[in-house]
Design a protein around this motif. Structure first.
Motif, mmCIF file in Angstrom:
data_model
loop_
_atom_site.group_PDB
_atom_site.id
_atom_site.type_symbol
_atom_site.label_atom_id
_atom_site.label_comp_id
_atom_site.label_asym_id
_atom_site.label_seq_id
_atom_site.Cartn_x
_atom_site.Cartn_y
_atom_site.Cartn_z
ATOM 1 N N ARG A 94 0.799 -1.228 0.000
ATOM 2 C CA ARG A 94 0.000 0.000 0.000
ATOM 3 C C ARG A 94 0.834 1.282 0.000
ATOM 4 O O ARG A 94 0.379 2.308 -0.490
ATOM 5 N N ILE A 97 1.586 3.374 -3.280
ATOM 6 C CA ILE A 97 0.420 4.080 -3.831
ATOM 7 C C ILE A 97 0.210 5.401 -3.087
ATOM 8 O O ILE A 97 0.001 6.453 -3.703
ATOM 9 N N SER A 167 -7.458 1.858 -8.999
ATOM 10 C CA SER A 167 -6.059 1.454 -8.847
ATOM 11 C C SER A 167 -5.248 1.749 -10.104
ATOM 12 O O SER A 167 -5.773 1.748 -11.219
ATOM 13 N N THR A 254 -10.448 7.180 0.267
ATOM 14 C CA THR A 254 -11.817 6.667 0.411
ATOM 15 C C THR A 254 -12.700 7.198 -0.714
ATOM 16 O O THR A 254 -13.425 6.443 -1.356
ATOM 17 N N VAL A 255 -12.603 8.514 -0.958
ATOM 18 C CA VAL A 255 -13.451 9.114 -1.994
ATOM 19 C C VAL A 255 -13.127 8.533 -3.370
ATOM 20 O O VAL A 255 -14.022 8.241 -4.164
ATOM 21 N N PHE A 256 -11.836 8.326 -3.644
ATOM 22 C CA PHE A 256 -11.436 7.872 -4.977
ATOM 23 C C PHE A 256 -11.174 6.364 -5.052
ATOM 24 O O PHE A 256 -10.666 5.884 -6.059
ATOM 25 N N ASN A 257 -11.518 5.667 -3.996
ATOM 26 C CA ASN A 257 -11.376 4.208 -4.000
ATOM 27 C C ASN A 257 -9.944 3.759 -4.300
ATOM 28 O O ASN A 257 -9.717 2.882 -5.131
ATOM 29 N N PRO A 259 -6.519 2.021 -3.051
ATOM 30 C CA PRO A 259 -6.090 1.113 -1.981
ATOM 31 C C PRO A 259 -4.728 1.482 -1.411
ATOM 32 O O PRO A 259 -3.729 0.803 -1.662
ATOM 33 N N ARG A 263 -6.601 3.998 3.520
ATOM 34 C CA ARG A 263 -7.712 3.045 3.659
ATOM 35 C C ARG A 263 -7.338 1.906 4.596
ATOM 36 O O ARG A 263 -8.157 1.392 5.338
ATOM 37 N N GLU A 267 -9.299 0.697 7.935
ATOM 38 C CA GLU A 267 -9.663 -0.712 8.165
ATOM 39 C C GLU A 267 -9.071 -1.220 9.473
ATOM 40 O O GLU A 267 -9.711 -1.964 10.214
ATOM 41 N N ILE A 269 -8.372 0.537 12.132
ATOM 42 C CA ILE A 269 -9.091 1.103 13.282
ATOM 43 C C ILE A 269 -10.460 0.441 13.429
ATOM 44 O O ILE A 269 -10.831 -0.009 14.508
ATOM 45 N N SER A 270 -11.192 0.332 12.310
ATOM 46 C CA SER A 270 -12.551 -0.217 12.431
ATOM 47 C C SER A 270 -12.523 -1.697 12.783
ATOM 48 O O SER A 270 -13.449 -2.196 13.409
ATOM 49 N N ARG A 272 -10.207 -2.994 14.729
ATOM 50 C CA ARG A 272 -9.398 -3.083 15.960
ATOM 51 C C ARG A 272 -8.195 -4.010 15.725
ATOM 52 O O ARG A 272 -7.867 -4.855 16.562
ATOM 53 N N PRO B 204 -6.989 -7.068 -2.647
ATOM 54 C CA PRO B 204 -7.749 -6.463 -1.549
ATOM 55 C C PRO B 204 -8.032 -4.981 -1.776
ATOM 56 O O PRO B 204 -7.176 -4.232 -2.241
ATOM 57 N N ASP B 205 -9.263 -4.605 -1.466
ATOM 58 C CA ASP B 205 -9.752 -3.232 -1.591
ATOM 59 C C ASP B 205 -9.830 -2.753 -3.032
ATOM 60 O O ASP B 205 -10.097 -1.571 -3.275
ATOM 61 N N GLN B 206 -9.561 -3.613 -3.991
ATOM 62 C CA GLN B 206 -9.636 -3.192 -5.387
ATOM 63 C C GLN B 206 -10.644 -4.013 -6.173
ATOM 64 O O GLN B 206 -11.609 -3.481 -6.688
ATOM 65 N N PRO B 231 -15.105 -3.430 -4.423
ATOM 66 C CA PRO B 231 -15.544 -2.861 -3.146
ATOM 67 C C PRO B 231 -15.414 -1.341 -3.162
ATOM 68 O O PRO B 231 -14.326 -0.825 -3.431
ATOM 69 N N PRO B 233 -16.610 1.704 -0.738
ATOM 70 C CA PRO B 233 -17.333 2.141 0.464
ATOM 71 C C PRO B 233 -18.041 3.484 0.308
ATOM 72 O O PRO B 233 -19.052 3.717 0.950
ATOM 73 N N GLU B 234 -17.516 4.357 -0.555
ATOM 74 C CA GLU B 234 -18.071 5.698 -0.686
ATOM 75 C C GLU B 234 -19.381 5.662 -1.492
ATOM 76 O O GLU B 234 -19.387 5.308 -2.664
ATOM 77 N N LEU B 237 -19.624 7.648 -4.812
ATOM 78 C CA LEU B 237 -18.808 7.075 -5.877
ATOM 79 C C LEU B 237 -19.519 5.878 -6.520
ATOM 80 O O LEU B 237 -19.418 5.665 -7.729
ATOM 81 N N GLU B 397 -18.889 3.731 16.270
ATOM 82 C CA GLU B 397 -18.580 2.875 15.120
ATOM 83 C C GLU B 397 -18.930 1.434 15.448
ATOM 84 O O GLU B 397 -19.153 1.076 16.609
ATOM 85 N N ALA B 399 -17.371 -1.434 15.588
ATOM 86 C CA ALA B 399 -16.561 -2.219 16.521
ATOM 87 C C ALA B 399 -16.912 -1.871 17.966
ATOM 88 O O ALA B 399 -16.975 -2.745 18.834
#
Lengths: 309, 527
Positions: A94, A97, A167, A254-257, A259, A263, A267, A269-270, A272, B204-206, B231, B233-234, B237, B397, B399
């Motif tokens: 990652r 990028i 990507s 996030t807005v432009f997807n 990776p 992001r 992930e 944080i959400s 844990r 992943p994520d793509q 995937p 999330p927005e 978009l 959130e 979690a």
């Protein structure tokens, strides 16, 4: 110079460790259990307790942190809990990028800000100066996500010129143009104002009057004599803003997807995912330290009178 | 086969389990083969390894790659999959499956009884994955009778057994050769099944890329060459991708977007009754929510119809019981009679429970940071304010919400009231047990905990429903459970949400089931 760099790098160690310790403590205070999220629908208390033990999550927070440091010393960032992959591998996938995104945004910002700032300074009070002020206000005021969506609608949806992010391996380098512009714009606005005020200050110096008296052309005076001397505050703010740019990548990705690290951080944080979170924070802290060190070294290049002993 | 016939009859009654939405269009036009379907999903999948939780997206993708012994048919019936027939013995615990012959996995491995035993033994091995504890309550032993016959013994009579085979990702067949070859990487770098599409790659994520299986055992299927899941999330978009025709289908869009595009001829908003329950759950471990009068009063004080209309924009039906309208245990007579909005009655009941203007009831209402949930919380806050209840929204959130809902072992939850939404698939007994009793004979999932609610009448009834194989009798028991659950009100059942997806107008041949997994093998693109 080498001793200076070595000293700065040594001083960076407590800074980075401090940041990671702070984040480690903060995420453990927040409610949420990585094992609960990892097991998902297969959660059961006994099995979860076993998993927590295997992951070392049943130990005191301080011990967990010290163990992480012990692994770090051996260049082991651990395994991601949620993605069952080595944290180092995830970061290596990652990071390039995000670096491209941050670097691209900074480049766009500087390319936009410096000439505009110089023109605004030399045309003080004129229409160009007012126009640059409007641009600066707009750039600072527009949230990244809003500008990002706007750019996608215009350049991707309406005109069809550029891909709406995604990507690089799939859509090529063009995928980074809109995200870099979105992220770079607010940064450009701030840098332009700094360039303008720094240039205004330098343009009143006597050596500029001397250069003009010698018969040097306007361009040479501005770019060889004035701008070079005005660069130090610009470089300083650019270095400081790098942290903001890194923070901005979280929203932009996030807005432009895209990776990238941003992001991955969300992930981590959400979910844990403590090892992944620690690895990501360590990486971004190191980047920030590195950029600030580079900025200090750039001072010497901008002003030959500055020497590091 | 008697049990099978009964099951088919029962499932036929499961109204709208699957909608043949595109079938008319398929008849009207010649099917066009080939092409790539670009599908937008909300989140990335977690894994395709059947013994690890792959998340909703993982299950949806695995549905295209692998097969189960039995499947859900176009009208909701249980139909043969990799098993051509099955029967249950008189002991009600021994099932015999005759397997389909001549089927091969994507890697060429032949499918037979040994493969089924390998997959299910692996699923039940606690050293391999996380699924073992849960599934040891479903399957006790697996025995190979001959090359194409397998015998399965369940630990006890289990009305959910066949349903679990049709819906659960974990019981699907994956290639033993591939599982052994890829080891720990199975599910992330490879997934090999017998399904209509082959796994190509997961970045992943793509993207997740699947391609057509030319040797699929259903002749002539699938129609598409390739599926790419992205995937995204927005929310905005996702809509941009759709409008720019970079996406052919958007799974689970925001309801506001779905509503907006309903009248746009370029798109088709596909919706069908689902099994997504929107509900408020009380922490009955603490006062005042351990008082049934308070729970009932609050149930009368919430206008569920208004919430269904304002937040779900017509894509939900106000709940009339613990089952949605397509479920056989749904009782039409209950419609509109379950806690109809009555603020006066609600206020009276609160008075009886000791809450009045001088001593008002106040509590914090937890939910997650999803705009629709937050809207719901605000509406509930306004509605309950009219009966003098002060609600403090507490948006956290996912979690954090999970942590609050499921505190460490031995501790009671500390929150007051939560508001959440859960997808329950075919609403097996896992749903009723986890919602209304903490003492299940099997492992319960972390979410959907009963939060301290106990009623001595419940466990025997829940157990009865689980072990009653006769569907008519099971429906009667389920209705008794529903009646007690409604009376005791450990939850306010707000609405049953529909499954909603948006497709381009040229996407044909698509069905939807209650789980919102598209059977993509019949999809084709008229462009």
């Amino acid at each position: 110079m080498q001793r200076y760099i070595a000293r700065r790098l040594l001083l960076a160690v407590p800074v980075v460790l401090g940041v990671t310790a702070f984040v480690f403590a903060l995420i453990h205070v927040a409610p949420g259990d990585p094992v609960l999220l990892m097991l998902g629908k297969f959660y059961d208390p006994q099995f979860a307790a076993l998993q927590r033990h295997q992951l070392g999550l049943d130990r005191p927070i301080l011990i967990q942190y010290l163990l992480w440091i012990a692994h770090l010393v051996r260049a082991d960032l651990g395994q991601s809990i949620s993605q069952s992959t080595s944290v180092a591998v995830l970061l290596s996938q990652r990071l390039p990028i995000t670096l491209l995104l941050a670097g691209g945004s900074m480049s766009i910002a500087l390319l936009l800000a410096i000439p505009t700032g110089v023109v605004a300074a030399t045309h003080r009070g004129a229409y160009l100066d007012h126009a640059s002020r409007v641009f600066a206000m707009a750039g600072v005021s527009m949230p990244i996500f809003w500008l990002g969506i706007l750019l996608i609608i215009v350049f991707s949806l309406a005109l069809g010129w550029l891909p709406p992010g995604g990507s690089i391996d799939e859509f090529g380098w063009q995928a980074l143009i809109l995200p870099c512009v979105a992220l770079g714009t607010s940064f450009a606005a701030l840098m332009m104002r700094i360039t303008r005020s720094s240039m205004l200050e330098v343009l009143h110096e006597e050596y500029i009057r001397t250069a003009r008296a010698k018969g040097l052309g306007q361009r040479k005076v501005l770019y060889l004599h004035a701008l070079r001397n005005a660069l130090i505050p610009i470089v300083t703010v650019a270095g400081l803003q790098f942290g903001t740019v890194l923070g901005g990548t979280v929203l932009t990705e996030t807005v432009f997807n895209i990776p990238g690290i941003g992001r991955l951080l969300v992930e981590a944080i959400s979910g844990r995912d403590y090892p992944l979170l620690q690895g990501t924070i360590l990486m971004t802290s190191l980047l920030y330290v590195f950029v600030n060190l580079s900025v200090d070294l750039l001072y010497a290049a901008c002003d030959p009178r500055i020497r590091y002993e | 086969m008697t049990a099978m016939r009964q099951r088919v009859c029962w499932v036929l009654l499961m109204v709208l389990l699957m909608f043949p939405l595109g079938s008319n269009l398929v008849m009207a036009q010649a099917i066009r083969r080939g092409g790539t379907l670009n599908a937008i999903v909300k989140e990335d999948m977690l894994n395709l390894n059947p013994v690890v939780d792959g998340g909703f997206e993982g299950e949806m993708v695995d549905d295209q790659i692998s097969d189960s012994l039995v499947n859900v048919g176009p009208h909701g019936e249980t139909v043969p999959g990799l098993a051509t027939s099955w029967a249950v013995a008189a002991d009600a615990v021994t099932y015999t499956f005759r397997l389909r012959q001549g089927v091969t996995f994507h890697d060429g491995t032949p499918f037979d009884a040994e493969v089924v035993k390998f997959n299910w033994d692996r699923m039940l091995d606690p050293k391999v994955g996380y699924a073992a504890r849960q599934y040891s309550n479903l399957i006790k032993s697996v025995r190979v009778v001959d090359k194409y016959t397998i015998e399965v013994v369940t630990p006890r009579p289990n009305a959910d057994f066949i349903d679990s085979l049709t819906t659960d990702d974990e019981v699907r067949m994956h290639s033993p050769t591939a599982i052994q070859k890829w080891g720990k990487d199975y599910g992330s770098k490879a997934a090999v099944g017998t399904g209509p599409f082959k796994f190509v790659e997961w970045v992943p994520d793509q993207r997740i890329v699947l391609e057509r299986n030319d040797h699929y055992w259903k002749p002539g299927l699938p129609y598409l060459d390739r599926i790419i899941y992205r995937p995204t999330p927005e929310e905005s978009l996702r809509m941009i991708f759709l409008r720019a025709r970079r996406a052919d289908v958007v799974f689970e869009p925001s309801l506001a977007d779905a509503k907006r595009l309903t009248k746009d001829s370029r798109f088709v908003v596909v919706s069908a009754p689902g099994s997504t329950l929107n509900f408020m759950y009380f922490n009955t471990c603490k006062a005042p929510f351990n008082d049934i009068r308070v729970r009932q009063a609050l149930s009368y004080g919430v206008d569920r119809k208004a919430i269904a209309e304002a937040v779900f924009l017509g894509f939900a039906e106000p709940a009339s019981g613990i089952f949605p309208s397509w479920h056989p245990a749904y009782d039409k007579q209950w419609e509109g009679t379950i806690y109809p909005y009555d603020p006066i009655k609600a206020k009276d009941m609160l008075n009886q429970a000791g809450f009045n203007d001088a001593h008002p009831l106040s509590f914090s209402l937890h939910t997650t940071n999803v705009s629709e949930y937050v809207d719901e919380v605000q509406l509930v806050q306004n509605q309950l304010a009219k009966i003098g209840v002060k609600v403090t929204p507490n948006v956290v959130e996912k979690a954090a919400l999970a942590g609050l809902w499921n505190p460490p072992q031995g501790q009671n939850p500390t929150f007051d009231v939560g508001l959440y939404r859960l997808k329950f698939g075919k609403l097996t007994k896992q749903y009723t047990w986890s919602s209304y009793s903490a003492d299940a004979p099997f492992e319960l999932t972390w979410y959907n905990r009963a939060c301290g609610y106990k009623n001595q009448e419940m466990p025997p009834l829940l157990d009865n429903a689980l072990t009653t194989l006769d569907r008519q009798q099971a429906v009667a028991v389920d209705r008794q459970i529903s009646a007690i659950a409604i009376h005791d009100a450990p939850r306010i059942l707000l609405s049953w949400g529909k499954n909603v997806n948006i497709i381009q107008s040229y996407v044909r041949g698509m069905g939807m089931d209650v789980q919102n997994w598209f059977p993509l093998e019949t999809i084709w693109l008229a462009k």
